[in-house]
Scaffold this active site. Structure first.
Site, PDB file in Angstrom:
ATOM      1  N   ASN A   1       0.872  -1.183   0.000  1.00  0.00           N
ATOM      2  CA  ASN A   1       0.000   0.000   0.000  1.00  0.00           C
ATOM      3  C   ASN A   1       0.903   1.225   0.000  1.00  0.00           C
ATOM      4  O   ASN A   1       1.503   1.554   1.020  1.00  0.00           O
ATOM      5  CB  ASN A   1      -0.894  -0.042   1.253  1.00  0.00           C
ATOM      6  CG  ASN A   1      -1.740   1.214   1.403  1.00  0.00           C
ATOM      7  OD1 ASN A   1      -1.789   2.053   0.504  1.00  0.00           O
ATOM      8  ND2 ASN A   1      -2.408   1.356   2.534  1.00  0.00           N
ATOM      9  N   TRP A   2       1.000   1.854  -1.151  1.00  0.00           N
ATOM     10  CA  TRP A   2       1.934   2.979  -1.282  1.00  0.00           C
ATOM     11  C   TRP A   2       1.401   4.250  -0.633  1.00  0.00           C
ATOM     12  O   TRP A   2       2.116   5.244  -0.518  1.00  0.00           O
ATOM     13  CB  TRP A   2       2.263   3.241  -2.764  1.00  0.00           C
ATOM     14  CG  TRP A   2       2.968   2.100  -3.451  1.00  0.00           C
ATOM     15  CD1 TRP A   2       3.308   0.881  -2.891  1.00  0.00           C
ATOM     16  CD2 TRP A   2       3.427   2.047  -4.811  1.00  0.00           C
ATOM     17  NE1 TRP A   2       3.947   0.089  -3.821  1.00  0.00           N
ATOM     18  CE2 TRP A   2       4.031   0.776  -5.011  1.00  0.00           C
ATOM     19  CE3 TRP A   2       3.378   2.951  -5.882  1.00  0.00           C
ATOM     20  CZ2 TRP A   2       4.595   0.403  -6.244  1.00  0.00           C
ATOM     21  CZ3 TRP A   2       3.933   2.569  -7.104  1.00  0.00           C
ATOM     22  CH2 TRP A   2       4.534   1.318  -7.278  1.00  0.00           C
ATOM     23  N   LYS A   3       0.153   4.237  -0.243  1.00  0.00           N
ATOM     24  CA  LYS A   3      -0.487   5.410   0.396  1.00  0.00           C
ATOM     25  C   LYS A   3      -0.252   6.657  -0.476  1.00  0.00           C
ATOM     26  O   LYS A   3      -0.196   6.547  -1.685  1.00  0.00           O
ATOM     27  CB  LYS A   3       0.007   5.565   1.837  1.00  0.00           C
ATOM     28  CG  LYS A   3      -0.203   4.281   2.648  1.00  0.00           C
ATOM     29  CD  LYS A   3      -0.004   4.454   4.130  1.00  0.00           C
ATOM     30  CE  LYS A   3      -0.255   3.119   4.841  1.00  0.00           C
ATOM     31  NZ  LYS A   3      -0.114   3.197   6.292  1.00  0.00           N
TER      32      LYS A   3
ATOM     33  N   HIS B   1      -9.561   1.049   5.250  1.00  0.00           N
ATOM     34  CA  HIS B   1      -8.269   1.290   5.881  1.00  0.00           C
ATOM     35  C   HIS B   1      -8.467   2.283   7.037  1.00  0.00           C
ATOM     36  O   HIS B   1      -9.244   3.224   6.915  1.00  0.00           O
ATOM     37  CB  HIS B   1      -7.259   1.837   4.861  1.00  0.00           C
ATOM     38  CG  HIS B   1      -5.870   1.814   5.397  1.00  0.00           C
ATOM     39  ND1 HIS B   1      -5.409   2.748   6.289  1.00  0.00           N
ATOM     40  CD2 HIS B   1      -4.844   0.945   5.209  1.00  0.00           C
ATOM     41  CE1 HIS B   1      -4.156   2.458   6.609  1.00  0.00           C
ATOM     42  NE2 HIS B   1      -3.796   1.364   5.964  1.00  0.00           N
TER      43      HIS B   1
ATOM     44  N   GLU C   1      -6.794   4.670   8.076  1.00  0.00           N
ATOM     45  CA  GLU C   1      -6.532   6.082   7.760  1.00  0.00           C
ATOM     46  C   GLU C   1      -7.747   6.719   7.103  1.00  0.00           C
ATOM     47  O   GLU C   1      -8.047   7.889   7.311  1.00  0.00           O
ATOM     48  CB  GLU C   1      -5.279   6.182   6.877  1.00  0.00           C
ATOM     49  CG  GLU C   1      -4.028   5.940   7.711  1.00  0.00           C
ATOM     50  CD  GLU C   1      -2.854   5.345   6.960  1.00  0.00           C
ATOM     51  OE1 GLU C   1      -2.864   5.351   5.716  1.00  0.00           O
ATOM     52  OE2 GLU C   1      -1.925   4.871   7.637  1.00  0.00           O
TER      53      GLU C   1
ATOM     54  N   GLU D   1      -5.208  -4.885  10.787  1.00  0.00           N
ATOM     55  CA  GLU D   1      -4.201  -3.830  10.928  1.00  0.00           C
ATOM     56  C   GLU D   1      -4.461  -3.063  12.221  1.00  0.00           C
ATOM     57  O   GLU D   1      -5.257  -2.102  12.220  1.00  0.00           O
ATOM     58  CB  GLU D   1      -4.282  -2.855   9.749  1.00  0.00           C
ATOM     59  CG  GLU D   1      -3.895  -3.452   8.416  1.00  0.00           C
ATOM     60  CD  GLU D   1      -3.305  -2.397   7.495  1.00  0.00           C
ATOM     61  OE1 GLU D   1      -2.181  -2.609   7.035  1.00  0.00           O
ATOM     62  OE2 GLU D   1      -3.952  -1.363   7.248  1.00  0.00           O
TER      63      GLU D   1
ATOM     64  N   GLY E   1       2.737   2.301  10.889  1.00  0.00           N
ATOM     65  CA  GLY E   1       3.704   3.395  10.741  1.00  0.00           C
ATOM     66  C   GLY E   1       4.443   3.743  12.023  1.00  0.00           C
ATOM     67  O   GLY E   1       5.081   4.785  12.111  1.00  0.00           O
TER      68      GLY E   1
ATOM     69  N   SER F   1       3.641  -2.073  10.396  1.00  0.00           N
ATOM     70  CA  SER F   1       5.096  -2.133  10.610  1.00  0.00           C
ATOM     71  C   SER F   1       5.725  -3.458  10.191  1.00  0.00           C
ATOM     72  O   SER F   1       6.633  -3.963  10.852  1.00  0.00           O
ATOM     73  CB  SER F   1       5.440  -1.803  12.073  1.00  0.00           C
ATOM     74  OG  SER F   1       5.053  -0.473  12.378  1.00  0.00           O
TER      75      SER F   1
ATOM     76  N   GLY G   1       2.926  -1.073   4.311  1.00  0.00           N
ATOM     77  CA  GLY G   1       2.944   0.354   3.976  1.00  0.00           C
ATOM     78  C   GLY G   1       4.363   0.803   3.670  1.00  0.00           C
ATOM     79  O   GLY G   1       4.885   0.590   2.572  1.00  0.00           O
ATOM     80  N   GLY G   2       5.000   1.411   4.662  1.00  0.00           N
ATOM     81  CA  GLY G   2       6.323   2.015   4.481  1.00  0.00           C
ATOM     82  C   GLY G   2       7.338   1.138   3.750  1.00  0.00           C
ATOM     83  O   GLY G   2       8.026   1.615   2.839  1.00  0.00           O
TER      84      GLY G   2
HETATM   85  P1  13P Z   1       3.119   0.436   7.695  1.00  0.00           P
HETATM   86  O1  13P Z   1       3.641  -0.839   7.077  1.00  0.00           O
HETATM   87  O2  13P Z   1       3.841   1.658   7.215  1.00  0.00           O
HETATM   88  O3  13P Z   1       3.045   0.323   9.188  1.00  0.00           O
HETATM   89  O4  13P Z   1       1.614   0.620   7.184  1.00  0.00           O
HETATM   90  C1  13P Z   1       0.724  -0.427   7.301  1.00  0.00           C
HETATM   91  C2  13P Z   1      -0.504  -0.093   6.547  1.00  0.00           C
HETATM   92  O5  13P Z   1      -1.273   0.757   6.931  1.00  0.00           O
HETATM   93  C3  13P Z   1      -0.734  -0.805   5.275  1.00  0.00           C
HETATM   94  O6  13P Z   1      -2.022  -0.590   4.807  1.00  0.00           O
END
Ligand code: 13P
Length: 259
Positions: A9-11, A95, A97, A167, A173, A213, A234-235
């Site tokens: 997930n590149w956000k 998600h 967020e 999640e 993050g 993470s 994510g990251g």
């Molecule tokens: P991180 O891997 O950056 O913690 O993000 C997880 C996430 O929200 C994937 O959708």
């Protein structure tokens, strides 16, 4: 046997130039991943370009969200047919967020999930508790509410086509991942609920990913848990080498399970 699934997930990261470079790095580094399925979810503006780069290869394309209607006066939104046209076969829904920043309700998430299923895309329904909810002992209550509402009105055959992602909000993050035991405990609970909402057989086929993470360094212990069917990253998905490292670990576990 559930094939491990790793989703990046590149956000809201990356210019078009950066997205192209990342997609090319993944294409070149993951020519024939065995025993694992791989999906990336770039920002909307990069979908078409990334799609061109990945076409014909094993890495599939997903979106980070969608609107539930096919078209209409919804300024700023993107519909499922638009996503399908650029090659998306997957879409994240719910998600944390988007729940928090955009105020997405369980009801809206359910509309999106059902629209995706109706149009043949795979929804990845995300659920997870906040740190405060965990402290108060509300982890199971929270994820159960999100799961039941997200899958409301969805039949067994459609639940079978859905992917879940656990999640925990406190792990996203932060660099603090859930322990394999914590992830397995909640994911096992979710699978139990799926048995009730669909059937025991269907619950055994639905993939439940862990996200929060995940890095190449901790992927192996998390993915080794039988309840953890893959990762939503994510990251660490923003760097080709680190994402490929996670995919390789998942592939090793997926291949070993098949042998
Ligand atoms: P991180 O891997 O950056 O913690 O993000 C997880 C996430 O929200 C994937 O959708």
């Amino acid at each position: 046997m559930r094939t491990p699934l790793v989703i990046g997930n590149w956000k809201m990261h990356g210019t078009l130039v950066e997205a192209r470079a990342l997609a090319a790095g993944l294409r070149d580094g993951l020519k024939r991943p065995r025993g694992v399925q791989v999906v990336v979810c770039p920002p909307f503006t990069s979908l078409a370009a990334v799609s061109e780069i990945l076409t014909g290869g094993p890495i599939q394309l997903g979106a980070q969200t969608c609107h539930h209607e096919a078209a209409g006066a919804h300024t700023g939104e993107i519909s499922i047919p638009m996503l399908a046209e650029v090659g998306c076969r997957w879409t994240l829904v719910g998600h944390s967020e988007r729940r928090k920043e955009m105020g997405e309700s369980d009801q809206l998430i359910n509309l999106k999930l059902r629209a995706l299923l109706a149009q043949g895309l795979t929804p990845v329904l995300c659920v997870g508790e906040t740190a405060e909810e965990r402290r108060q002992g509300l982890t199971f209550t929270t994820v159960e509410g999100q799961l039941r509402a997200g899958l409301a009105g969805v039949g067994t055959d459609e639940i079978a086509k859905t992917v879940l992602a656990y999640e925990p909000v406190w792990a996203i993050g932060t660099g603090v991942n859930a322990s394999p035991t914590q992830a397995a405990e909640v994911q096992g609970y979710l699978r139990g609920l799926l048995s009730e909402l669909a059937s025991k057989e269907t619950a055994q086929t639905v993939r439940i990913l862990y996200g929060g993470s995940v890095k190449a360094e901790n992927a192996e212990v998390l993915l080794a848990e039988p309840e953890v069917d893959g990762a939503l990253v994510g990251g660490a998905s923003l760097n080709a080498q680190s994402f490929i490292g996670i995919v390789r670990k998942a592939a090793r576990i997926g291949t070993a399970a098949k042998e």
